[in-house]
Write a protein that holds these residues in place. Sequence first.
Motif, PDB file in Angstrom:
ATOM      1  N   LEU A   1       0.836  -1.196   0.000  1.00  0.00           N
ATOM      2  CA  LEU A   1       0.000   0.000   0.000  1.00  0.00           C
ATOM      3  C   LEU A   1       0.872   1.248   0.000  1.00  0.00           C
ATOM      4  O   LEU A   1       1.852   1.335   0.739  1.00  0.00           O
ATOM      5  N   GLU A   2       0.506   2.239  -0.798  1.00  0.00           N
ATOM      6  CA  GLU A   2       1.269   3.472  -0.890  1.00  0.00           C
ATOM      7  C   GLU A   2       0.938   4.392   0.282  1.00  0.00           C
ATOM      8  O   GLU A   2      -0.123   4.283   0.908  1.00  0.00           O
ATOM      9  N   ARG A   3       1.857   5.305   0.549  1.00  0.00           N
ATOM     10  CA  ARG A   3       1.689   6.220   1.677  1.00  0.00           C
ATOM     11  C   ARG A   3       0.352   6.988   1.631  1.00  0.00           C
ATOM     12  O   ARG A   3      -0.339   7.074   2.659  1.00  0.00           O
ATOM     13  N   PRO A   4      -0.028   7.587   0.484  1.00  0.00           N
ATOM     14  CA  PRO A   4      -1.301   8.345   0.477  1.00  0.00           C
ATOM     15  C   PRO A   4      -2.502   7.490   0.879  1.00  0.00           C
ATOM     16  O   PRO A   4      -3.423   7.985   1.518  1.00  0.00           O
ATOM     17  N   VAL A   5      -2.503   6.231   0.481  1.00  0.00           N
ATOM     18  CA  VAL A   5      -3.613   5.346   0.828  1.00  0.00           C
ATOM     19  C   VAL A   5      -3.664   5.123   2.336  1.00  0.00           C
ATOM     20  O   VAL A   5      -4.728   5.216   2.968  1.00  0.00           O
ATOM     21  N   LEU A   6      -2.517   4.849   2.937  1.00  0.00           N
ATOM     22  CA  LEU A   6      -2.467   4.606   4.376  1.00  0.00           C
ATOM     23  C   LEU A   6      -2.781   5.867   5.166  1.00  0.00           C
ATOM     24  O   LEU A   6      -3.485   5.818   6.184  1.00  0.00           O
ATOM     25  N   GLU A   7      -2.281   7.006   4.711  1.00  0.00           N
ATOM     26  CA  GLU A   7      -2.546   8.256   5.433  1.00  0.00           C
ATOM     27  C   GLU A   7      -4.010   8.658   5.313  1.00  0.00           C
ATOM     28  O   GLU A   7      -4.580   9.217   6.255  1.00  0.00           O
ATOM     29  N   ALA A   8      -4.617   8.388   4.175  1.00  0.00           N
ATOM     30  CA  ALA A   8      -6.029   8.715   4.007  1.00  0.00           C
ATOM     31  C   ALA A   8      -6.902   7.896   4.951  1.00  0.00           C
ATOM     32  O   ALA A   8      -7.921   8.379   5.457  1.00  0.00           O
ATOM     33  N   ARG A   9      -6.482   6.674   5.224  1.00  0.00           N
ATOM     34  CA  ARG A   9      -7.293   5.795   6.077  1.00  0.00           C
ATOM     35  C   ARG A   9      -6.936   5.914   7.547  1.00  0.00           C
ATOM     36  O   ARG A   9      -7.818   5.857   8.415  1.00  0.00           O
ATOM     37  N   PHE A  10      -5.647   6.116   7.855  1.00  0.00           N
ATOM     38  CA  PHE A  10      -5.209   6.081   9.250  1.00  0.00           C
ATOM     39  C   PHE A  10      -4.538   7.365   9.723  1.00  0.00           C
ATOM     40  O   PHE A  10      -3.982   7.398  10.821  1.00  0.00           O
ATOM     41  N   GLY A  11      -4.569   8.413   8.910  1.00  0.00           N
ATOM     42  CA  GLY A  11      -3.993   9.682   9.325  1.00  0.00           C
ATOM     43  C   GLY A  11      -2.481   9.605   9.443  1.00  0.00           C
ATOM     44  O   GLY A  11      -1.809   8.896   8.692  1.00  0.00           O
ATOM     45  N   ARG A  12      -1.949  10.353  10.413  1.00  0.00           N
ATOM     46  CA  ARG A  12      -0.494  10.417  10.588  1.00  0.00           C
ATOM     47  C   ARG A  12       0.100   9.035  10.838  1.00  0.00           C
ATOM     48  O   ARG A  12       1.203   8.733  10.384  1.00  0.00           O
ATOM     49  N   TYR A  13      -0.637   8.186  11.585  1.00  0.00           N
ATOM     50  CA  TYR A  13      -0.098   6.851  11.866  1.00  0.00           C
ATOM     51  C   TYR A  13       0.027   6.027  10.584  1.00  0.00           C
ATOM     52  O   TYR A  13       0.858   5.122  10.503  1.00  0.00           O
ATOM     53  N   GLY A  14      -0.774   6.352   9.567  1.00  0.00           N
ATOM     54  CA  GLY A  14      -0.632   5.661   8.296  1.00  0.00           C
ATOM     55  C   GLY A  14       0.737   5.888   7.689  1.00  0.00           C
ATOM     56  O   GLY A  14       1.338   4.975   7.099  1.00  0.00           O
ATOM     57  N   GLY A  15       1.258   7.128   7.830  1.00  0.00           N
ATOM     58  CA  GLY A  15       2.607   7.400   7.351  1.00  0.00           C
ATOM     59  C   GLY A  15       3.645   6.619   8.121  1.00  0.00           C
ATOM     60  O   GLY A  15       4.646   6.154   7.555  1.00  0.00           O
ATOM     61  N   ARG A  16       3.412   6.482   9.419  1.00  0.00           N
ATOM     62  CA  ARG A  16       4.324   5.686  10.248  1.00  0.00           C
ATOM     63  C   ARG A  16       4.298   4.215   9.822  1.00  0.00           C
ATOM     64  O   ARG A  16       5.350   3.565   9.733  1.00  0.00           O
ATOM     65  N   LEU A  17       3.119   3.691   9.523  1.00  0.00           N
ATOM     66  CA  LEU A  17       3.014   2.313   9.050  1.00  0.00           C
ATOM     67  C   LEU A  17       3.772   2.127   7.737  1.00  0.00           C
ATOM     68  O   LEU A  17       4.445   1.104   7.537  1.00  0.00           O
ATOM     69  N   TYR A  18       3.664   3.101   6.851  1.00  0.00           N
ATOM     70  CA  TYR A  18       4.366   3.033   5.569  1.00  0.00           C
ATOM     71  C   TYR A  18       5.868   2.901   5.795  1.00  0.00           C
ATOM     72  O   TYR A  18       6.542   2.083   5.142  1.00  0.00           O
ATOM     73  N   GLU A  19       6.404   3.689   6.717  1.00  0.00           N
ATOM     74  CA  GLU A  19       7.847   3.659   6.979  1.00  0.00           C
ATOM     75  C   GLU A  19       8.265   2.355   7.654  1.00  0.00           C
ATOM     76  O   GLU A  19       9.259   1.726   7.262  1.00  0.00           O
ATOM     77  N   LEU A  20       7.515   1.947   8.673  1.00  0.00           N
ATOM     78  CA  LEU A  20       7.909   0.740   9.400  1.00  0.00           C
ATOM     79  C   LEU A  20       7.831  -0.498   8.513  1.00  0.00           C
ATOM     80  O   LEU A  20       8.632  -1.425   8.666  1.00  0.00           O
ATOM     81  N   ALA A  21       6.879  -0.531   7.604  1.00  0.00           N
ATOM     82  CA  ALA A  21       6.773  -1.670   6.684  1.00  0.00           C
ATOM     83  C   ALA A  21       8.020  -1.809   5.830  1.00  0.00           C
ATOM     84  O   ALA A  21       8.327  -2.891   5.326  1.00  0.00           O
ATOM     85  N   ARG A  22       8.758  -0.724   5.684  1.00  0.00           N
ATOM     86  CA  ARG A  22      10.007  -0.727   4.922  1.00  0.00           C
ATOM     87  C   ARG A  22      11.228  -0.723   5.830  1.00  0.00           C
ATOM     88  O   ARG A  22      12.356  -0.510   5.361  1.00  0.00           O
TER      89      ARG A  22
END
Length: 359
Positions: A205-226
């Motif tokens: 999942l791309e960062r915009p998708v995660l941030e749209a669904r989970f807000g700031r924590y979505g960006g954190r999920l994007y980074e930790l997944a990598r």
Amino acid sequence: MRKIVHVDMDAFYASVEQRDAPELRGRPLVVAWRGARSVVCAASYEARRFGVRSAMPAVRAERLCPDAVFVPPDFTRYRAVSRQVREIFRRHTDLVEPLSLDEAYLDVTENKLGLASATDVATEIRRQIRDELKLTASAGIAPNKFLAKIASDWNKPDGQFVIKPAQVSAFLTALPVGRIPGVGKVMDAKLEALGIRTVGQLRELERPVLEARFGRYGGRLYELARGVDEHPVVPDRPVQSISSEDTLAEDQPLAALAPLIERLAQKTWEASRKTSRVPRTVVLKLKTGDFRNLTRSLTPSTPPDSAAVLAQIALALCNRVDLPESTRYRLVGVGLGNFHEPGDAESQSGLFLDEQSPD
């Protein structure tokens, strides 16, 4: 690139008790007061084989392991041993960030003894803990804090695990998303609804998708997944929260809790006076008779400036508990959080997000 070690003492409270009382060694041991209102502070590995875990009601632990030995906690002794452990850490680096009495992050990118690798540092620290304190610890070695903490749990007890930079992607691919910090039961269920069970699937999942669904924590999920975590080891971390809580002798309705909330507010306020930092947020914590946890929090435009104001806000938060009036509560807590330095002009007025989750 950083070299981070996460050291986690093995069954710390229980291990201290077994070390100091030879007759307890090899026996299932539960560190807890007996009684219907008590919870397990720690369990030896012998007790864990029966399913006993920390934070479990003591009565349930007794049912799972009738032969367990119950020992009341001695936090004064545990804190003293924790200080000895940290003295060992500081032989190797001054960059030590304690998370609790029994675990800490260490940045050993440069170590005081000139050991060849972070793995050597972790091995030596564990040896010194074993030889000098007669206790065992597990360690995780990785390029950042996120990975090091996961790694420290990989070969428990009395082991260590290394995640080298070139191994990060492969290591994370099959890792359950529930192992990511901050992914509790609620977030895990949300990710499962998206068909995401592993970090590899999350990585798709791309960062915009995660941030749209989970807000700031979505960006954190994007980074930790990598495997990206740029948070440094911060020694002597400034206070972020202070709280007081009490477990009731008998479950009580919300309407009967006002006197206790006022006493806890006074206790929390007095504890907060030991730091120069100013709290922004008031938190009310409740646990129902069936062990469901709820928190309600508010960040007023003006920080509370007395125990009376703190109590007033905490009592007002009771009005935002939307459970039936018949609900009974077994635990109450009042906390202050979101501390900042005096003179910080930044304001965060408004309501903080409620959290409502089972234990």
